[in-house]
Design a protein around this motif. Sequence first.
Motif, PDB file in Angstrom:
ATOM      1  N   ILE A 279      57.315  36.868  54.894  1.00 60.25           N
ATOM      2  CA  ILE A 279      57.457  36.037  56.086  1.00 60.25           C
ATOM      3  C   ILE A 279      56.169  35.265  56.329  1.00 60.25           C
ATOM      4  O   ILE A 279      55.071  35.829  56.250  1.00 60.25           O
ATOM      5  N   GLU A 280      56.297  33.991  56.614  1.00 57.52           N
ATOM      6  CA  GLU A 280      55.121  33.151  56.853  1.00 57.52           C
ATOM      7  C   GLU A 280      54.301  33.699  58.026  1.00 57.52           C
ATOM      8  O   GLU A 280      54.853  34.140  59.028  1.00 57.52           O
ATOM      9  N   ASP A 281      52.988  33.667  57.865  1.00 58.06           N
ATOM     10  CA  ASP A 281      52.012  34.145  58.857  1.00 58.06           C
ATOM     11  C   ASP A 281      51.999  35.666  59.002  1.00 58.06           C
ATOM     12  O   ASP A 281      51.312  36.200  59.891  1.00 58.06           O
TER      13      ASP A 281
ATOM     14  N   GLY B 216      55.697  40.253  64.079  1.00 58.54           N
ATOM     15  CA  GLY B 216      56.964  40.626  63.471  1.00 58.54           C
ATOM     16  C   GLY B 216      57.120  42.132  63.294  1.00 58.54           C
ATOM     17  O   GLY B 216      56.355  42.937  63.811  1.00 58.54           O
ATOM     18  N   LYS B 217      58.119  42.496  62.504  1.00 56.74           N
ATOM     19  CA  LYS B 217      58.454  43.897  62.279  1.00 56.74           C
ATOM     20  C   LYS B 217      57.564  44.494  61.199  1.00 56.74           C
ATOM     21  O   LYS B 217      57.231  43.837  60.224  1.00 56.74           O
TER      22      LYS B 217
ATOM     23  N   VAL C  99      54.227  46.370  59.303  1.00 56.26           N
ATOM     24  CA  VAL C  99      52.803  46.033  59.207  1.00 56.26           C
ATOM     25  C   VAL C  99      52.503  45.148  58.001  1.00 56.26           C
ATOM     26  O   VAL C  99      51.342  44.830  57.744  1.00 56.26           O
ATOM     27  N   LEU C 100      53.554  44.728  57.269  1.00 63.66           N
ATOM     28  CA  LEU C 100      53.344  43.870  56.108  1.00 63.66           C
ATOM     29  C   LEU C 100      54.024  42.508  56.248  1.00 63.66           C
ATOM     30  O   LEU C 100      53.449  41.482  55.918  1.00 63.66           O
ATOM     31  N   GLY C 101      55.255  42.505  56.705  1.00 58.35           N
ATOM     32  CA  GLY C 101      56.002  41.251  56.774  1.00 58.35           C
ATOM     33  C   GLY C 101      56.616  40.871  55.438  1.00 58.35           C
ATOM     34  O   GLY C 101      56.818  39.702  55.137  1.00 58.35           O
ATOM     35  N   CYS C 102      56.921  41.887  54.644  1.00 58.41           N
ATOM     36  CA  CYS C 102      57.630  41.681  53.375  1.00 58.41           C
ATOM     37  C   CYS C 102      58.189  43.038  52.962  1.00 58.41           C
ATOM     38  O   CYS C 102      57.917  44.057  53.600  1.00 58.41           O
ATOM     39  N   HIS C 103      58.967  43.051  51.894  1.00 55.02           N
ATOM     40  CA  HIS C 103      59.375  44.328  51.335  1.00 55.02           C
ATOM     41  C   HIS C 103      59.265  44.251  49.816  1.00 55.02           C
ATOM     42  O   HIS C 103      59.148  43.172  49.239  1.00 55.02           O
ATOM     43  N   VAL C 104      59.274  45.413  49.182  1.00 52.11           N
ATOM     44  CA  VAL C 104      59.149  45.461  47.732  1.00 52.11           C
ATOM     45  C   VAL C 104      60.295  46.273  47.155  1.00 52.11           C
ATOM     46  O   VAL C 104      60.858  47.145  47.842  1.00 52.11           O
TER      47      VAL C 104
END
Length: 227
Positions: free
Chosen positions: A149-151, A216-217, A219-224
């Motif tokens: 996610i941006e930012d 956002g949701k 602590v990273l703002g992405c998933h792997v």
Amino acid sequence: MASEPMVIEVPGHVELLEPLAGIPDLVPDSEAELRSYLEKVMEVRDKIQQSIDYHNTVLTAEKNVGMHGPLLDSEQYPRGDIDLISVRKSRNRIICLTNDMRKAMSLIETALNKLHQTTQQGASIGQQQALPPKRPNTRPPFLKVQGVIEDSPAFRSGLRDNDLICQMGSLHKGNFTNLADVAEVVKLSVDKAVPVKFIRDGEARTIALKPRTWAGKGVLGCHVVDI
């Protein structure tokens, strides 16, 4: 004046007890001094990583006990099938070395940003501006980044969709078991810089990923996903 680091010697391995002891916390200002400083810190960073790799090898050799495997048997007695002293020593060294790695990555990030400001070249992310020394071969990837996610903290650290992660802190393909391992690394690294090595478009890169609370949701703002 910064003191010289002490050396630990064990059969088949030599490492620095305090690898950053000879590196000043104050980042220089001139371009020439910054580049020299970066080379020194990156060299120390690579030595830290070699030591982490060594101690991970020790843990793997001891029934792949890792950082969290049980040291007691089913009857709550010390396990007799592993070298408990070696396991405890390597676990302790990995914890210390991971903290050293975070500090080294923080110094590198600061110096790269200052170098970027000094030279006024390249993009806003300064990690690509320095001329790093030769690095060890990258490990094979074991995670794929998705949904950045941006930012978000992941975005600001430099991760993008489809990046292939080869190492996250001390976690790599050789000791990765499932995504719970990733969650544990992230949980222990909140508000701290954790080194992440990854491949993008065939090129190996390294960033300092800093999980933190944001708008956002998570602590990273992405998933792997594992690959």
